[in-house]
Design an enzyme around this catalytic site. Structure first.
Site, PDB file in Angstrom:
ATOM      1  N   ASP A   1       0.524  -1.175  -0.027  1.00  0.00           N
ATOM      2  CA  ASP A   1      -0.039  -0.018  -0.219  1.00  0.00           C
ATOM      3  C   ASP A   1       0.582   1.215   0.056  1.00  0.00           C
ATOM      4  OD1 ASP A   1       0.745  -0.862   2.596  1.00  0.00           O
ATOM      5  OD2 ASP A   1      -0.658   0.352   3.434  1.00  0.00           O
TER       6      ASP A   1
ATOM      7  N   GLU B   1      -0.459  -1.892   4.954  1.00  0.00           N
ATOM      8  CA  GLU B   1       0.342  -1.998   6.228  1.00  0.00           C
ATOM      9  C   GLU B   1       0.185  -0.753   6.857  1.00  0.00           C
ATOM     10  OE1 GLU B   1       3.350  -1.198   8.857  1.00  0.00           O
ATOM     11  OE2 GLU B   1       3.430  -0.123   6.843  1.00  0.00           O
ATOM     12  N   GLU B   2       0.168   0.274   6.085  1.00  0.00           N
ATOM     13  CA  GLU B   2       0.051   1.765   6.827  1.00  0.00           C
ATOM     14  C   GLU B   2      -1.302   1.755   7.716  1.00  0.00           C
ATOM     15  OE1 GLU B   2       2.505   3.502   6.733  1.00  0.00           O
ATOM     16  OE2 GLU B   2       3.735   3.176   4.760  1.00  0.00           O
TER      17      GLU B   2
ATOM     18  N   ARG C   1      19.020  -7.294  13.345  1.00  0.00           N
ATOM     19  CA  ARG C   1      19.049  -7.660  14.973  1.00  0.00           C
ATOM     20  C   ARG C   1      18.157  -8.770  15.438  1.00  0.00           C
ATOM     21  NH1 ARG C   1      19.371  -3.558  18.312  1.00  0.00           N
ATOM     22  NH2 ARG C   1      18.250  -4.902  19.964  1.00  0.00           N
TER      23      ARG C   1
ATOM     24  N   HIS D   1       7.630   8.646   4.531  1.00  0.00           N
ATOM     25  CA  HIS D   1       6.415   9.510   4.721  1.00  0.00           C
ATOM     26  C   HIS D   1       6.446  10.752   4.439  1.00  0.00           C
ATOM     27  CE1 HIS D   1       4.245   6.341   7.206  1.00  0.00           C
ATOM     28  NE2 HIS D   1       5.122   5.569   6.424  1.00  0.00           N
TER      29      HIS D   1
HETATM   30 NI    NI Z   1       6.514   1.250   5.160  1.00  0.00          NI
END
Ligand code: NI
Length: 409
Positions: A97, A155-156, A195, A382
């Site tokens: 997205d 996802e957002e 990590r 963003h």
């Molecule tokens: Ni992202």
């Protein structure tokens, strides 16, 4: 097991790299095509069509329409192990997205959808996953198992990972481990953020409505001032991180909104405060909301105000499994060629719904450095001028392909 990816042979490593490099112009072409047509969460219609069309072209089995616009591709390697042994399944996840942002980049491939933009790099994630799918489909003899590639919507927000899991993407065949990556402009091109343990924070939010008693600004003793109550709450909330969370842990409580009142001479009847909460340690998922409520309820009680509190957990923290993270790190070391190219200090309080996949199966999410300040490609995610160095696309494909090799080695 005969592999076309023999681990030690540098000659074969360079052959894989050369073959992936030859894909680079297509990776760029796909990414730019997707960049021109960004779509918001659960509305990734053209995006899904594009992905499905490529998978069909390459003869890759896939299922569309999962959790509205999600797609799962299945690439079966040629089975070379004993038939009694169940072949292992590795999943690779890419999000699809875009964001409700008006692009400010003046590039030939700029967004053609008004008010929407791939400002987080998910267009690149799709291109990398497609490149990986294509490469693996051409080298099925190279892995004795199944690779599932999950193209996930939204996802957002509000989050496509959870509904995809509920729709069964991690079963039939059952997924043993999952990996995923995020292009990352906080790291320079050529580096990787890998990590063990927590990589990204839990993302939660709260809204609190304070009901006081309005009145004349000059007659305060007949009122319950919701602004005074709210101000005390905002101040007291700061003590959660400073006085309730261990200094060894990291957490954030941010009040991002405080709305109250209209006129200078009127005491506001109600006030609304809202904020976001971030943390890595899952234990804090109980402590922080509990402390927020205790503070709000105590302060309201002491002033004779009432409150309504709405607390929402959006995404849990992204926590990497030690074994899979080590596998990804060892692959990464070969690719960046110097231990300094792996940056374990890459934690961020940003959130990601990859966390739901990582709660369900062991896995590792990692960052692929994509910033190149010399080319002006270093704006943060963003941002309306966000863009990344597309050289990272080939590196992403190589990471995934070599993780598949390692997983089945
Ligand atoms: Ni992202």
């Amino acid at each position: 097991m005969i592999s076309t990816f023999p681990n030690a042979a540098a000659v074969d490593l360079s052959r894989i790299r050369l073959e992936i490099r030859s894909l680079q112009p297509r990776l760029v072409e796909w990414r730019r095509r997707l960049h021109q047509r960004p779509e918001l969460g659960f509305k990734e219609k053209l995006t899904a069509e594009f992905i499905a069309q490529k998978l069909s072209e390459w003869g890759i089995t896939h299922q569309t329409g999962i959790a509205k616009t999600g797609i799962v591709a299945i690439i079966e390697g040629k089975q070379q192990d004993s038939p009694i042994q169940k072949p292992k399944v590795l999943a690779i996840r890419a999000d699809m997205d875009a964001l409700p942002i008006q692009e400010e980049n003046e590039v030939p491939y700029r967004s053609q959808h008004d008010g929407m933009m791939h400002a987080c790099g998910h267009d690149g994630h799709i291109a990398i996953a497609l490149g990986t799918a294509y490469f693996l489909s051409q080298h099925r003899e190279a892995f004795p198992g199944t690779v599932k590639i999950i193209f996930q919507p939204a996802e957002e927000g509000p989050g496509g990972a959870k509904p995809m899991i509920e729709a069964g993407v991690l079963t039939n065949p059952d997924v043993d481990a999952i990996i995923g990556l995020h292009l990352w402009n906080n790291l320079p091109l050529g580096t990787l953020g890998i990590r063990t343990g927590a990589l990204m924070a839990a993302t939660e939010s709260f809204t609190c409505k304070i009901h006081g008693k309005g009145g004349h600004g000059a007659i305060p003793h007949q009122t319950v001032d919701s602004i005074v109550v709210g101000a005390q709450i905002v101040n007291a909330l700061q003590t959660i991180v400073s006085r309730n969370v261990s200094p060894i842990d990291s957490a954030v409580v941010t009040v991002g909104r405080f709305h109250a009142g209209k006129a200078v001479n009127v005491i506001a009847d109600t006030a609304e405060i809202a904020g976001t909460v971030r943390y890595f340690n899952p234990e804090l998922g109980k402590l922080i909301p509990q402390r927020i409520e205790q503070i709000i309820s105590g302060i309201c009680a002491s002033h004779g105000a009432k409150y309504e509190l709405d607390y929402n957990g959006l995404y849990p923290p992204v926590i990497n499994n030690a074994d899979i993270a080590e596998m990804v790190r060892s692959v990464g070391l070969d690719i960046v060629e110097t231990p300094l190219g792996i940056v374990p200090e890459c934690q961020t309080m940003g959130g990601e719904d990859m966390s739901f996949f990582l709660q369900a199966v062991p896995g590792c999410y990692f960052f692929l450095g994509s910033a190149n300040p010399d080319l002006g490609l270093a704006y943060p995610h963003h941002h309306p001028r966000f863009d990344f160095d597309e050289t990272a696309l080939g590196m992403g494909v190589e990471m995934f392909v070599r993780c598949v090799e390692k997983f089945y080695a």
